[in-house]
Design a protein around this motif. Structure first.
Motif, mmCIF file in Angstrom:
data_model
loop_
_atom_site.group_PDB
_atom_site.id
_atom_site.type_symbol
_atom_site.label_atom_id
_atom_site.label_comp_id
_atom_site.label_asym_id
_atom_site.label_seq_id
_atom_site.Cartn_x
_atom_site.Cartn_y
_atom_site.Cartn_z
ATOM 1 N N LYS A 90 -1.650 4.112 -2.522
ATOM 2 C CA LYS A 90 -3.070 4.002 -2.863
ATOM 3 C C LYS A 90 -3.859 3.547 -1.630
ATOM 4 O O LYS A 90 -3.287 3.205 -0.602
ATOM 5 C CB LYS A 90 -3.281 2.981 -3.998
ATOM 6 C CG LYS A 90 -2.593 3.335 -5.297
ATOM 7 C CD LYS A 90 -3.298 4.466 -5.999
ATOM 8 C CE LYS A 90 -2.674 4.740 -7.354
ATOM 9 N NZ LYS A 90 -3.317 5.813 -8.058
ATOM 10 N N THR A 91 -5.170 3.500 -1.767
ATOM 11 C CA THR A 91 -6.060 3.127 -0.673
ATOM 12 C C THR A 91 -6.025 1.622 -0.396
ATOM 13 O O THR A 91 -5.574 0.830 -1.241
ATOM 14 C CB THR A 91 -7.511 3.522 -0.991
ATOM 15 O OG1 THR A 91 -7.944 2.746 -2.116
ATOM 16 C CG2 THR A 91 -7.625 5.012 -1.273
ATOM 17 N N ASN B 181 -8.035 -4.955 -3.980
ATOM 18 C CA ASN B 181 -8.565 -5.440 -5.249
ATOM 19 C C ASN B 181 -7.500 -6.204 -6.032
ATOM 20 O O ASN B 181 -7.760 -7.293 -6.548
ATOM 21 C CB ASN B 181 -9.091 -4.265 -6.079
ATOM 22 C CG ASN B 181 -9.632 -4.701 -7.413
ATOM 23 O OD1 ASN B 181 -10.423 -5.630 -7.499
ATOM 24 N ND2 ASN B 181 -9.196 -4.031 -8.471
ATOM 25 N N TYR B 182 -6.301 -5.659 -6.113
ATOM 26 C CA TYR B 182 -5.224 -6.327 -6.863
ATOM 27 C C TYR B 182 -4.671 -7.530 -6.111
ATOM 28 O O TYR B 182 -4.273 -8.521 -6.732
ATOM 29 C CB TYR B 182 -4.145 -5.321 -7.262
ATOM 30 C CG TYR B 182 -4.663 -4.442 -8.377
ATOM 31 C CD1 TYR B 182 -4.680 -4.902 -9.685
ATOM 32 C CD2 TYR B 182 -5.213 -3.194 -8.108
ATOM 33 C CE1 TYR B 182 -5.217 -4.138 -10.704
ATOM 34 C CE2 TYR B 182 -5.755 -2.418 -9.132
ATOM 35 C CZ TYR B 182 -5.746 -2.903 -10.425
ATOM 36 O OH TYR B 182 -6.285 -2.151 -11.449
ATOM 37 N N SER C 198 -8.607 -0.341 -0.377
ATOM 38 C CA SER C 198 -9.474 -1.050 -1.326
ATOM 39 C C SER C 198 -8.785 -1.242 -2.680
ATOM 40 O O SER C 198 -8.950 -2.285 -3.321
ATOM 41 C CB SER C 198 -10.818 -0.333 -1.495
ATOM 42 O OG SER C 198 -10.638 0.958 -2.022
ATOM 43 N N TYR C 199 -7.998 -0.261 -3.113
ATOM 44 C CA TYR C 199 -7.257 -0.377 -4.370
ATOM 45 C C TYR C 199 -6.274 -1.549 -4.288
ATOM 46 O O TYR C 199 -6.266 -2.435 -5.151
ATOM 47 C CB TYR C 199 -6.509 0.926 -4.652
ATOM 48 C CG TYR C 199 -5.735 0.943 -5.954
ATOM 49 C CD1 TYR C 199 -6.334 1.372 -7.129
ATOM 50 C CD2 TYR C 199 -4.395 0.556 -5.997
ATOM 51 C CE1 TYR C 199 -5.629 1.405 -8.323
ATOM 52 C CE2 TYR C 199 -3.684 0.579 -7.187
ATOM 53 C CZ TYR C 199 -4.301 0.998 -8.343
ATOM 54 O OH TYR C 199 -3.601 1.019 -9.518
ATOM 55 N N LYS D 56 0.846 -1.203 0.000
ATOM 56 C CA LYS D 56 0.000 0.000 0.000
ATOM 57 C C LYS D 56 0.881 1.253 0.000
ATOM 58 O O LYS D 56 0.633 2.203 -0.753
ATOM 59 C CB LYS D 56 -0.918 -0.011 1.223
ATOM 60 C CG LYS D 56 -1.853 1.160 1.264
ATOM 61 C CD LYS D 56 -2.712 1.111 2.521
ATOM 62 C CE LYS D 56 -3.403 2.441 2.684
ATOM 63 N NZ LYS D 56 -3.682 2.782 4.049
#
Length: 132
Positions: A80-81, A87-88, A83-84, A75
């Motif tokens: 990034k957040t 997701n990956y 959730s970002y 992170k």
């Protein structure tokens, strides 16, 4: 990998041995290096080609660590957040490119992927810029 090392060892033995009866330590070490390159060509390259630029970047960020990687480190590297990055993380878990190793940690699922990415990270980054 074991089959590749065996095959490469016998080829090395035949290439440098006078009588062909023994595999030297030097031949075995060269065979391991050759097998790792072949593993990269036969397994790692195709697996990476199916991934998005961000998926590959996630893996390159993981390759900076010598062992399992904390999701918080990923992170921070992405900036990034949750959730970002989550997701990956999920995408790579589903693709069986990474595996969970503990709470908030992931590692590579494929043997020698970390080494491959460390060797080829620059070309992966160049591809990222070319596709943008």
């Amino acid at each position: 990998m074991i089959q590749l090392v065996g095959q490469c060892s016998f080829r090395e033995k035949e290439r440098i041995s006078d009588d062909g009866s023994e595999i030297s330590i030097d031949s075995a070490q060269r065979a391991v290096a050759t097998a790792q390159r072949k593993l990269g060509q036969l397994v790692h390259e195709p697996a990476l080609s199916d991934l998005s630029n961000v998926d590959r970047s996630f893996l390159v960020y993981m390759a900076q660590n010598d062992g399992p990687t904390k999701i918080s480190d990923i992170k921070a590297r992405f900036n990034k957040t949750d959730s970002y990055v989550g997701n990956y993380r999920r995408r790579l878990l589903d693709a069986e490119m990474i595996t969970t190793t503990g709470h908030g940690e992931v590692d590579f699922a494929l043997p020698y992927m970390r080494d491959y990415l460390r060797e080829h990270a620059a070309s992966l980054i160049v591809e990222d810029f070319d596709s943008q």
